[in-house]
Design an enzyme around this catalytic site. Structure first.
Site, PDB file in Angstrom:
ATOM      1  N   SER A   1       0.832  -1.214   0.000  1.00 22.97           N
ATOM      2  CA  SER A   1       0.000   0.000   0.000  1.00 22.97           C
ATOM      3  C   SER A   1       0.860   1.256   0.000  1.00 22.97           C
ATOM      4  O   SER A   1       2.059   1.204   0.287  1.00 22.97           O
ATOM      5  CB  SER A   1      -0.903   0.010   1.236  1.00 22.97           C
ATOM      6  OG  SER A   1      -1.530  -1.238   1.377  1.00 22.97           O
TER       7      SER A   1
HETATM    8  C1  LIG Z   1      -3.487  -4.038  -0.391  1.00 20.33           C
HETATM    9  S1  LIG Z   1      -2.960  -5.684  -0.182  1.00 20.33           S
HETATM   10  C2  LIG Z   1      -2.328  -5.670   1.479  1.00 20.33           C
HETATM   11  C3  LIG Z   1      -1.041  -4.942   1.671  1.00 20.33           C
HETATM   12  C4  LIG Z   1      -0.207  -5.555   2.759  1.00 20.33           C
HETATM   13  N1  LIG Z   1      -0.732  -5.320   4.081  1.00 20.33           N
HETATM   14  C5  LIG Z   1       1.247  -5.123   2.649  1.00 20.33           C
HETATM   15  O1  LIG Z   1       1.783  -4.507   3.560  1.00 20.33           O
HETATM   16  O2  LIG Z   1       1.841  -5.433   1.623  1.00 20.33           O
HETATM   17  C6  LIG Z   1      -4.474  -6.577   0.111  1.00 20.33           C
HETATM   18  C7  LIG Z   1      -4.222  -8.048   0.357  1.00 20.33           C
HETATM   19  O3  LIG Z   1      -5.432  -8.617   0.862  1.00 20.33           O
HETATM   20  C8  LIG Z   1      -5.513  -9.937   0.377  1.00 20.33           C
HETATM   21  N2  LIG Z   1      -6.900 -10.381   0.490  1.00 20.33           N
HETATM   22  C9  LIG Z   1      -7.943 -10.118  -0.335  1.00 20.33           C
HETATM   23  N3  LIG Z   1      -9.053 -10.714   0.103  1.00 20.33           N
HETATM   24  C10 LIG Z   1      -8.726 -11.362   1.252  1.00 20.33           C
HETATM   25  C11 LIG Z   1      -9.440 -12.160   2.172  1.00 20.33           C
HETATM   26  N4  LIG Z   1     -10.759 -12.390   2.011  1.00 20.33           N
HETATM   27  N5  LIG Z   1      -8.785 -12.666   3.242  1.00 20.33           N
HETATM   28  C12 LIG Z   1      -7.444 -12.421   3.426  1.00 20.33           C
HETATM   29  N6  LIG Z   1      -6.712 -11.689   2.571  1.00 20.33           N
HETATM   30  C13 LIG Z   1      -7.343 -11.164   1.502  1.00 20.33           C
HETATM   31  C14 LIG Z   1      -5.024  -9.817  -1.047  1.00 20.33           C
HETATM   32  O4  LIG Z   1      -4.639 -11.071  -1.578  1.00 20.33           O
HETATM   33  C15 LIG Z   1      -3.872  -8.837  -0.892  1.00 20.33           C
HETATM   34  O5  LIG Z   1      -2.667  -9.502  -0.732  1.00 20.33           O
END
Ligand SMILES: C[S@@+](CC[C@H](N)C(=O)[O-])C[C@H]1O[C@@H](n2cnc3c(N)ncnc32)[C@H](O)[C@@H]1O
Length: 353
Positions: free
Chosen positions: A56
């Site tokens: 992010s």
């Molecule tokens: C914006 S990224 C997160 C950034 C992360 N915190 C970082 O520091 O790199 C959003 C993440 O949420 C995951 N995601 C999406 N839906 C999800 C779910 N239902 N449960 C867990 N993770 C999920 C995606 O695969 C993605 O890797």
């Protein structure tokens, strides 16, 4: 990191201690380490039309960590491990961190990066909407993807007096706010709000992005992209026109006043009619369209970027003037409550100014 000012010393130290390139190795190899330290989100899976994972934008990460009021002895759950970068930061600010990631390959990458950096954060593969009961109760739960529901599991697994921070999609347009919630008797009430936008939580890789997208690219790079549910209900002709309008000449129309307040974009995004609301991609600027596609306007800190005829600019400026007339409500003037009927959550919001 250029443009990034972090007031909280502990959080600043955490950013200084964790090399971001460790968590985006492919991007760093391709674009160079200097590019890693731009204050921008870095897409690591999927594409802008259908983003699946990213690191992010550091500003929003820092603001979210600041609002989370972390203490050294806390037990923290993150939903959405992504690259593992935020989990690494969390591991320097709290005692115990577990991060749930839906995508197996992404979780493997995050684990490897955390290990390389020597960070004690655990990554589990799973459905983040279920939380992670094995390590509950949590003092803090931080969600790093957006949702329009607040699963009851997060409330059940949050300790009394704990905080939940989550990016919420607040209406059909996809307008978002990042909200810090504390428990109320029957649900949650907001304690802080930040303007910001995140990719959606999803249930599996085959799920189509809920937000319609319109874009033009050249040489493999996106030169103009728009997203928003308003695009899904335009006629095919209006879509073609809107794309041509967006690629046309840009005029800068000054705002009636200068404001760098993030609350302005939040207010405009949440008060625009969903049928006219769009976001620019990348950049996440709030924008307005005319439904025939002949007019587009995007809100920048001191001006409106205007394309085609003036109608969209007028729509946007009316919202800007309304914000000014109402005494320029701050992010903290937006109040939200979550209540439950069985497992279903409903969210009410109100500007208290
Ligand atoms: C914006 S990224 C997160 C950034 C992360 N915190 C970082 O520091 O790199 C959003 C993440 O949420 C995951 N995601 C999406 N839906 C999800 C779910 N239902 N449960 C867990 N993770 C999920 C995606 O695969 C993605 O890797």
């Amino acid at each position: 990191m250029r443009e990034l000012s972090i007031e909280d010393g502990r959080i600043r130290d955490a950013f200084l201690a964790v090399p971001r390139e460790l968590f985006v190795p492919e991007f760093a190899a391709r674009e160079g380490v200097a590019a890693v330290y731009r204050n921008e989100a870095i897409l690591t899976r999927g594409d802008l039309r259908r983003p699946l994972s990213s690191s992010s934008q550091p500003t929003i990460m820092a603001r979210m960590l600041e609002r989370l009021e972390l203490e050294e002895d806390m037990n923290v759950l993150e939903v959405g491990a992504g690259t593992g970068y935020n989990a690494a930061l969390l591991s320097l600010l709290a005692r115990r961190v577990v991060s749930v990631e839906l995508d197996h390959r992404t979780a493997v990458g995050a684990r490897a990066a955390l290990r390389r950096g020597g960070h004690r954060a655990r990554v589990v593969t799973g459905e983040g909407r279920l939380g992670f009961a094995a390590r509950a109760p949590y003092d803090r739960i931080i969600v790093t993807a957006s949702t329009d529901v607040v699963p009851r599991a997060w409330r059940t697994q949050l300790a009394e007096g704990g905080l939940l921070e989550v990016p919420l999609r607040l209406d059909a347009s996809g307008a978002q706010a990042v909200v810090v919630f504390e428990k109320s008797a029957d649900g949650f009430r907001s304690r802080a709000v930040i303007a910001g936008g995140f990719m959606p939580l999803r249930t599996g890789d085959d799920e189509v992005s809920p937000t319609p997208f319109l874009g033009a690219s050249a040489d493999g790079r996106l030169i103009r992209g728009l997203s928003g549910s308003s695009l899904g209900t335009l006629t095919a002709q209006a879509k073609r026109r809107l794309l041509a309008t967006a690629l046309g000449e840009e005029r800068r129309v000054p705002l009636p006043f200068r404001s760098r307040s993030p609350a302005l974009g939040l207010f405009v995004g949440l008060t625009l009619s969903p049928s006219r609301h769009v976001m620019s991609v990348p950049g996440f600027r709030v924008g307005a369209i005319a439904r025939d596609g002949r007019s587009l306007a995007l809100l920048a800190p001191s001006s409106v970027h205007s394309f085609g005829d003036d109608r969209a600019t007028e729509i946007l400026l009316r919202r800007v003037e309304d914000w000014d007339r109402r005494g320029r409500p701050a992010e903290s003037d937006l109040h939200l409550r979550v209540s439950y009927a069985g497992e279903r959550s409903s969210i009410r919001r109100q500007w208290r100014r």
